[in-house]
Design a protein around this motif. Structure first.
Motif, PDB file in Angstrom:
ATOM      1  N   TYR A  38       0.811  -1.217   0.000  1.00  0.00           N
ATOM      2  CA  TYR A  38       0.000   0.000   0.000  1.00  0.00           C
ATOM      3  C   TYR A  38       0.847   1.271   0.000  1.00  0.00           C
TER       4      TYR A  38
ATOM      5  N   ILE B 264       1.482  -0.733  -4.801  1.00  0.00           N
ATOM      6  CA  ILE B 264       0.226  -0.481  -5.510  1.00  0.00           C
ATOM      7  C   ILE B 264       0.400   0.545  -6.624  1.00  0.00           C
ATOM      8  N   PHE B 265       1.342   1.470  -6.433  1.00  0.00           N
ATOM      9  CA  PHE B 265       1.588   2.505  -7.430  1.00  0.00           C
ATOM     10  C   PHE B 265       2.479   2.010  -8.567  1.00  0.00           C
TER      11      PHE B 265
ATOM     12  N   HIS C 138      -1.255  -7.868  -5.383  1.00  0.00           N
ATOM     13  CA  HIS C 138      -1.467  -7.825  -3.940  1.00  0.00           C
ATOM     14  C   HIS C 138      -0.834  -9.068  -3.300  1.00  0.00           C
TER      15      HIS C 138
ATOM     16  N   TYR D 148     -11.485   5.534   0.247  1.00  0.00           N
ATOM     17  CA  TYR D 148     -10.317   5.602  -0.637  1.00  0.00           C
ATOM     18  C   TYR D 148      -9.853   4.206  -1.036  1.00  0.00           C
ATOM     19  N   MET D 149      -9.819   3.292  -0.065  1.00  0.00           N
ATOM     20  CA  MET D 149      -9.328   1.942  -0.333  1.00  0.00           C
ATOM     21  C   MET D 149     -10.218   1.197  -1.329  1.00  0.00           C
TER      22      MET D 149
ATOM     23  N   THR E 261     -11.151   2.254  -4.008  1.00  0.00           N
ATOM     24  CA  THR E 261     -10.728   2.626  -5.363  1.00  0.00           C
ATOM     25  C   THR E 261      -9.422   1.952  -5.761  1.00  0.00           C
ATOM     26  N   THR E 262      -8.867   1.112  -4.884  1.00  0.00           N
ATOM     27  CA  THR E 262      -7.547   0.532  -5.153  1.00  0.00           C
ATOM     28  C   THR E 262      -7.599  -0.846  -5.813  1.00  0.00           C
TER      29      THR E 262
END
Length: 202
Positions: free
Chosen positions: A91, A95-96, A101, A175-176, A178-179
């Motif tokens: 995270y 993720i970027f 995962h 927010y999470m 959207t990941t």
């Protein structure tokens, strides 16, 4: 990349998830209005709506806890530190970079280690904290009958601190969502019950 769908969230699970989200939003809005942050419903109506939603959430919370225990869903909330560092690292940076995962969802593992600890903390600490402080606030006029001698402002501050903690969790939680591999894939999963997974993570 091809993907597969896995049914992870039951109808009741989806119901209480969205019911809780709705109640939390209303409680936050009316709670901050009661504290004079803004005016929307009016003080009297805000108090009534807040109290109604609080009692509704208390009943729902009891059903949720009962459901989690009796269905065996509690297993998904048992804390574990296995791959915790990998999840945090994912995270923070992975993720970027488009990395997979480290703890893909499955029927046996709905929540990663970080989610487990967070959700367990919310259910076993934050929600009971808000229930207790809110209940004490609600029964303020009956304190003499119970022999309670607390400071009302202290209870109010503690309840407000809990509300801000809930707000922080809510914002981070949104927010999470959207990941996922698509911005709305996690939200869609909580509507349909089916989580879309990459084929390699089956």
């Amino acid at each position: 990349m091809s993907s597969t769908k896995l049914y992870l969230y039951t109808r009741f699970e989806r119901f209480w998830h969205w019911a809780q989200a709705t109640l939390i939003i209303i409680l936050l809005v009316t709670g901050f209005e009661v504290h004079g942050t803004f005016t929307l419903f009016g003080f009297g109506s805000a108090v009534e709506i807040h109290n109604f939603c609080a009692w509704t959430w208390l009943v729902l919370y009891a059903f949720i806890v009962f459901w989690i225990i009796t269905t065996g869903e509690w297993r998904h909330y048992v804390p574990t530190f296995v791959k915790m560092f990998e999840v945090i690292q994912y995270y923070v940076s992975g993720i970027f970079k488009g990395e997979p995962h480290p703890v893909p969802k499955s029927e046996r593992v709905k929540h990663n280690p970080l989610q487990r600890i967070t959700y367990l903390g919310i259910v076993s600490v934050l929600v009971p904290f808000q229930i207790i402080t809110g209940f004490m606030y609600y029964l303020y006029n009956d304190w003499p009958t119970f022999g309670w001698a607390f400071d009302l402002s202290t209870i109010a501050i503690l309840h407000t601190v809990g509300a801000f903690a809930m707000l922080v969790f809510f914002v981070v939680h949104v927010y999470m969502t959207t990941t996922g591999h698509h911005p709305f894939s996690h939200i869609k999963a909580m509507v349909t019950g089916y989580e879309e997974l990459e084929a390699e993570n089956k």
